[in-house]
Design a protein around this motif. Sequence first.
Motif, PDB file in Angstrom:
ATOM      1  N   SER A 242     -50.448  25.383  31.771  1.00  0.00           N
ATOM      2  CA  SER A 242     -49.528  25.898  30.756  1.00  0.00           C
ATOM      3  C   SER A 242     -48.396  24.916  30.464  1.00  0.00           C
ATOM      4  O   SER A 242     -47.638  25.102  29.509  1.00  0.00           O
ATOM      5  N   ASP A 243     -48.247  23.870  31.291  1.00  0.00           N
ATOM      6  CA  ASP A 243     -47.195  22.887  31.059  1.00  0.00           C
ATOM      7  C   ASP A 243     -47.340  22.201  29.703  1.00  0.00           C
ATOM      8  O   ASP A 243     -46.362  21.683  29.149  1.00  0.00           O
ATOM      9  N   GLN A 244     -48.571  22.169  29.167  1.00  0.00           N
ATOM     10  CA  GLN A 244     -48.788  21.477  27.892  1.00  0.00           C
ATOM     11  C   GLN A 244     -48.142  22.217  26.726  1.00  0.00           C
ATOM     12  O   GLN A 244     -47.988  21.652  25.641  1.00  0.00           O
ATOM     13  N   VAL A 245     -47.759  23.475  26.941  1.00  0.00           N
ATOM     14  CA  VAL A 245     -47.009  24.197  25.905  1.00  0.00           C
ATOM     15  C   VAL A 245     -45.718  23.445  25.590  1.00  0.00           C
ATOM     16  O   VAL A 245     -45.275  23.380  24.441  1.00  0.00           O
ATOM     17  N   TYR A 246     -45.124  22.875  26.634  1.00  0.00           N
ATOM     18  CA  TYR A 246     -43.887  22.095  26.449  1.00  0.00           C
ATOM     19  C   TYR A 246     -44.129  20.917  25.513  1.00  0.00           C
ATOM     20  O   TYR A 246     -43.325  20.647  24.610  1.00  0.00           O
ATOM     21  N   ASN A 247     -45.238  20.201  25.713  1.00  0.00           N
ATOM     22  CA  ASN A 247     -45.549  19.060  24.846  1.00  0.00           C
ATOM     23  C   ASN A 247     -45.757  19.505  23.402  1.00  0.00           C
ATOM     24  O   ASN A 247     -45.359  18.809  22.467  1.00  0.00           O
ATOM     25  N   ILE A 248     -46.394  20.653  23.220  1.00  0.00           N
ATOM     26  CA  ILE A 248     -46.614  21.170  21.865  1.00  0.00           C
ATOM     27  C   ILE A 248     -45.282  21.508  21.196  1.00  0.00           C
ATOM     28  O   ILE A 248     -45.042  21.178  20.026  1.00  0.00           O
ATOM     29  N   LEU A 249     -44.387  22.141  21.948  1.00  0.00           N
ATOM     30  CA  LEU A 249     -43.073  22.482  21.399  1.00  0.00           C
ATOM     31  C   LEU A 249     -42.286  21.225  21.038  1.00  0.00           C
ATOM     32  O   LEU A 249     -41.609  21.177  20.004  1.00  0.00           O
ATOM     33  N   ILE A 250     -42.376  20.201  21.896  1.00  0.00           N
ATOM     34  CA  ILE A 250     -41.685  18.939  21.604  1.00  0.00           C
ATOM     35  C   ILE A 250     -42.257  18.299  20.349  1.00  0.00           C
ATOM     36  O   ILE A 250     -41.515  17.769  19.499  1.00  0.00           O
ATOM     37  N   ALA A 251     -43.594  18.337  20.203  1.00  0.00           N
ATOM     38  CA  ALA A 251     -44.224  17.758  19.012  1.00  0.00           C
ATOM     39  C   ALA A 251     -43.733  18.457  17.747  1.00  0.00           C
ATOM     40  O   ALA A 251     -43.414  17.801  16.742  1.00  0.00           O
TER      41      ALA A 251
END
Length: 284
Positions: free
Chosen positions: A26-35
């Motif tokens: 679920s950590d990749q949610v952070y990358n999506i939000l940053i994008a």
Amino acid sequence: MNPTMHAVRLGLQRGRLEFRHSLGSSDQVYNILIAVAYTLVLWFQHDSVVEGSPLSLAALSLPSMIGASVAFGGLVGPAGQLSLNREDGTLLRAKAVPNGMVGYVVGRVVQTSLDISFGLVVGILPALLLIPNLTDAGLLDWLAVLPVLLLGLAATLPWGAIAGSIAKSPQGAMGFTMLPMMGVVAISGIFYPIQALPGWLQGLGQVFPVYWVGVGARSALLPDAAAATEIGGSWRTLEMVGVLGVWAVVGFLLAPTILRRMARRESGADMEQRRQAALQRGMG
């Protein structure tokens, strides 16, 4: 094989495996939000022209965001991981194995570097595809930015390890790093030229690595004429290398000693105490 080199090899493998495992978390949610955040900011900036320059504000912000992402990830990532590994017993197990701490540190560096690289691709690529004429940088320009980002990583990674060693919990590590880092980013000329700030804030911002990684990234990705928008009207490459180099050298001198002291103090009783505290936080 030399025991230390064997530990390094195991650390390299561990770092790659942990990075691969993180891709499905679920950590990749952070990358999506940053994008999404990066793309929105650059979209709203792409029609604004920097005073005294033909560049759009978005073109100026793009390399700054890249530099800030590296500095932010280099500090916050290791701090959070190290404090979490103290809590879940990973660090105690590494301590019990010959040269285990060597492998552990190598693994953390590899995973952090891969996490940051992946985050940059996910964060910046949508903006490059969706916003026309965002940058005129070519392949050589993108290659030229790599040494700057590596130096920025070296200037922040050991300080992240120090923060994670001092913190009593993952939440404490985030408090040590994330909140101060957000303040530093705000005064480092990432989203607007630093000259817009009061003089004393300009001076304070130039003390920290974030500003200088941004300058280095801009010098690699922007045309030479863009240096006119910088303090002093130049890229100040020697100053950039000097400030980042000082942060890196001092950090790497202090971090091993603090990590060794922290590792020596680790015990099963301490780990169980932290685990119980984490469970109470979860139930609360």
